[in-house]
Design an enzyme around this catalytic site. Structure first.
Site, short mmCIF file in Angstrom:
data_model
loop_
_atom_site.label_atom_id
_atom_site.label_comp_id
_atom_site.label_asym_id
_atom_site.label_seq_id
_atom_site.Cartn_x
_atom_site.Cartn_y
_atom_site.Cartn_z
N ASP A 184 29.64 42.66 15.15
CA ASP A 184 29.21 42.22 13.83
C ASP A 184 30.28 41.29 13.24
O ASP A 184 31.46 41.66 13.15
CB ASP A 184 29.02 43.47 12.95
CG ASP A 184 28.54 43.17 11.55
OD1 ASP A 184 28.58 42.01 11.12
OD2 ASP A 184 28.15 44.14 10.87
N ASP A 229 19.35 33.43 10.94
CA ASP A 229 18.02 33.93 10.58
C ASP A 229 17.78 33.69 9.09
O ASP A 229 18.55 34.18 8.27
CB ASP A 229 17.94 35.42 10.90
CG ASP A 229 16.51 35.94 10.89
OD1 ASP A 229 15.72 35.48 10.03
OD2 ASP A 229 16.20 36.82 11.71
N ASP A 253 17.15 24.99 10.03
CA ASP A 253 15.92 24.23 10.14
C ASP A 253 14.85 24.76 9.18
O ASP A 253 13.67 24.43 9.32
CB ASP A 253 15.38 24.23 11.57
CG ASP A 253 15.03 25.63 12.06
OD1 ASP A 253 15.47 26.60 11.41
OD2 ASP A 253 14.33 25.74 13.08
N LYS A 302 18.29 21.87 22.59
CA LYS A 302 16.86 21.91 22.91
C LYS A 302 16.08 22.59 21.78
O LYS A 302 14.98 22.19 21.44
CB LYS A 302 16.64 22.67 24.22
CG LYS A 302 17.17 21.95 25.45
CD LYS A 302 16.91 22.77 26.70
CE LYS A 302 17.45 22.07 27.94
NZ LYS A 302 17.23 22.88 29.16
#
Length: 248
Positions: free
Chosen positions: A131, A153, A189, A227
Site C-alpha cells: 500500500d 482508479d 483519462d 497502449k
C-alpha cells in the site's frame, strides 16, 4: 495503471485504539485499491525469483534513505500504482541518471515490472508490493524530486468518491516527502477526476500549479505513450496531465 481498491465500503478510521493488553492497535483507513485476483505467468514468477532479492523492497525493512538504496545522490522519482510496469521501466531506461521507486499492490504487476526491467537491463529501479500510504511513511522528509500518479482508479460513483487517492490529506503527505521545488505529476483519462484533482490540489497548502490555477499541461515527453492510452484515444477519450510544484 490503476490503483485497485478494497471491497469493503464501510468507512474505516485511523484512530488508535487501546487493546486489552494496553497496547495500541492501529486501524487502517479507507483504501483506494482492491487486490484483484490474478495468476502469475511463468515469466513473471521467474523474474520475481531472480530480481526481487536485488530490486524488491519490504515495509519490514523500515525507513529508507534513497541515497543508500541506490548508492548515489540522484534525482529520485516515486511512482504510485504502476500497473504492469512497462512505462515505468521505459522511463528508468530512458533516464539512467535518475533513480525510480515503484509501488504496486498487484503481484502480477510487480512480476511484470521485474520481467521488463530484467529484459531491459535496468538497474536504477526498485519496487514495493505494498500500500503506497504505508510506503510513504518510510520516505524521509524532502527526499523525492518527483511523485507520479498515472491513471489511478477514478471511482466513478459518487458513493465511492471517498476512495479516491487524491485528497487533501494525501496532498500534504506528498508535500512532506517532496523536496522544495519537487513535482507531483498526475494523469487521468476521466475528465471528472481531473477536475477533482485540480480542485483538491489548487486548495492544497504549499503547492503551485505549474500550468496556472485550474489548468492542465500538455503530455510531457518523459511520460511514455501507452497502449492503454492509445486505446482510450481511439475511443474518443481524452487524457489530462496535471503537475504541481511544492513551493513551501
Amino acid at each position: 495503471m490503476t490503483e485497485d481498491n478494497q471491497t469493503n465500503d464501510l468507512p474505516q478510521q485511523d484512530n488508535d485504539t487501546p487493546a486489552s493488553d494496553g497496547k495500541k492497535q492501529y486501524r487502517r483507513g479507507i483504501k483506494s485499491f482492491v487486490i484483484r485476483a490474478g495468476r502469475l505467468t511463468k515469466g513473471q514468477e521467474g523474474a520475481l525469483e531472480r530480481q526481487w532479492p536485488t530490486m524488491g523492497m519490504e515495509l519490514e525493512d523500515g525507513p529508507i534513505d534513497p541515497q543508500q538504496v541506490f548508492g548515489r545522490d540522484s534525482h529520485v522519482v516515486l511512482e504510485i500504482g504502476y500497473g504492469m510496469g512497462q512505462s515505468l521501466v521505459q522511463m528508468a531506461q530512458a533516464a539512467p541518471e535518475k533513480d525510480f521507486i515503484g509501488v504496486e499492490v498487484h503481484l502480477p504487476g510487480v512480476g511484470s515490472l521485474l520481467h521488463h526491467a530484467e529484459e531491459a537491463g535496468v538497474t536504477n529501479l526498485r519496487t514495493y508490493k505494498d500500500d503506497a500510504i504505508e510506503v510513504l511513511k518510510l520516505i524521509p522528509d524532502n527526499s523525492l524530486d518527483t511523485v507520479q500518479l498515472f491513471f489511478p482508479d477514478p471511482w466513478h460513483k459518487k458513493k465511492h468518491h471517498k476512495r479516491r487517492i487524491v485528497n487533501a490529506e494525501f496532498a500534504q503527505t506528498l508535500r512532506r516527502v517532496l523536496k522544495p521545488g519537487g513535482i507531483f505529476h498526475m494523469a487521468t483519462d476521466w475528465e471528472p477526476y481531473s477536475e477533482h484533482m485540480l480542485e483538491v490540489m489548487d486548495a492544497a497548502e504549499g503547492y503551485e500549479n505549474i500550468a496556472g490555477k485550474g489548468q492542465c499541461v500538455d503530455r510531457p515527453e518523459h511520460r511514455p505513450y501507452t497502449k492503454f492510452e492509445k486505446r482510450g484515444e481511439n475511443k474518443g477519450h481524452g487524457v489530462w496531465d496535471i503537475m504541481y510544484k511544492k513551493i513551501t
